[in-house]
Scaffold this motif. Sequence first.
Motif, PDB file in Angstrom:
ATOM      1  N   THR A   1     -57.583 -14.448 -37.428  1.00 27.59           N
ATOM      2  CA  THR A   1     -58.475 -15.552 -37.783  1.00 27.59           C
ATOM      3  C   THR A   1     -58.819 -16.325 -36.518  1.00 27.59           C
ATOM      4  O   THR A   1     -58.053 -16.346 -35.552  1.00 27.59           O
TER       5      THR A   1
ATOM      6  N   ARG B   1     -62.757 -14.595 -39.726  1.00 25.97           N
ATOM      7  CA  ARG B   1     -61.595 -13.745 -39.996  1.00 25.97           C
ATOM      8  C   ARG B   1     -62.004 -12.281 -40.054  1.00 25.97           C
ATOM      9  O   ARG B   1     -63.146 -11.940 -40.315  1.00 25.97           O
TER      10      ARG B   1
ATOM     11  N   ASN C   1     -53.582 -15.941 -35.219  1.00 27.55           N
ATOM     12  CA  ASN C   1     -54.454 -17.098 -35.453  1.00 27.55           C
ATOM     13  C   ASN C   1     -54.905 -17.665 -34.113  1.00 27.55           C
ATOM     14  O   ASN C   1     -54.088 -18.138 -33.329  1.00 27.55           O
TER      15      ASN C   1
END
Length: 330
Positions: free
Chosen positions: A145, A165, A205
Motif C-alpha cells: 500500500t 494498493r 506499507n
Amino acid sequence: MSQALVRIAAGWLLGLMLAVAGAIVAVNVVNNTVASAQQPVREYLDALQSGDGGRALGLLRATVPPSNAAMLDGTALQTATSRLSNVDIGDPEDQPGNRVMVPLEYTIDGSRLRSEFVLEKTGTEWLFFNTWAFVPSRLPTVDITVVNGSEAIVNGAAVNMPNGRNSFAVFYPGEYEASLNGQYFAAPATRATVTARDAPVAPLNLLTQATDRLKQDVAAKVKEFLDGCAGEAVKEQKLQPDCPFYYASNNRVQDGTIEWNVTKYPGVSIEPFDGRWVVAPLDGKATVEALQQNAFTGIWYPLKEEVDFSFTTRLDVTPDAVRVTPQLSF
C-alpha cells in the motif's frame, strides 16, 4: 587346456563383476547428483538468479494467483534473489507418498533462513535414473500500500498502485523492497522476505511524505502570492486589502503613505488527509506603515504596526506542476 579356460573364464567373470559394480556405483552417483531430488531445486534457483521467470514457474509447477505479475521476471526477479548468500541445498528427507523434502538454507542481510521444497518421484530414465519434479503449488503474494499515491518502485521496477494498493505474485525464496522516490512525494524503503509459499508475509506499507522540493515549491508560491498581495495593497493604498493581512483604524490615513511588507513568511507543512494532500494553515506577520491623523487632535503622526495573519490554501499537484490556491474569507 582346461585350466587355461578356467583362468580365462575367471578373468571374464571378474571383469564382468567389476563392470556391474562400477555400473551400480555410477547409477548411485548419478541418482545422488544430477538425477537426485536436489537437481530440480538447483535448476529452479538458477532460473531465479537469471531472472528467467518462465523457466522458474515451469520447474516449480506453480499456478499464479490473481495479482500483478511484475515481480515474476527480469530484473525485479533477479533482485529478489540477489541478497541470498551462503546457499546450501540439503540432503532430501523422505516424505509419505513417494515424496521427499529438500531443504534450502541461505543468508539474507545476516539472518540464516530456510526454505523447504517438496518433490515427488515421477519415474525413471534409462531404467535406472530417477526423475523428480516439484509438487504443484500456488505462488505466494506480497501486498503493498502507498499513502495518497498511485505508483511505487518494487525491486527496481516501476509499478502502478490503483487506489494506493496492489498485490504482487512472487517467487520464493526472495526479498522484495518497495519505495517511492518522486520529486514531490517519497517514502522510505521497506522490505519483506518470502521463504515459503504458505508463510504469512506482512504487507509493505509505504508512508508517503512530501519532499523538501515540494515544500520549497509551495513556499515559493506562497511568498509570491503574499509579496504580490502586499504590492497590490500599496498600489491601491488600502489598509484592508484583499489579502490575508489587514489593519483597522479610525484615524485618517494620508494617501500615498501606506506601505505593506511581509516580515515573517509562513512555514509550510504538508500532510495527507482524507485521501489527498493538504497544506497546514499558514501563519505569518506583516508590517503596515503610513502617516495618520488623530481624529480628535488633528495631529499627524507615523503609523507602524505589525499584524499577525493566517490563511489556508488548496494544493493541487501533478507530475509536472504545483498549484497553490489561497482560500481567503472576508
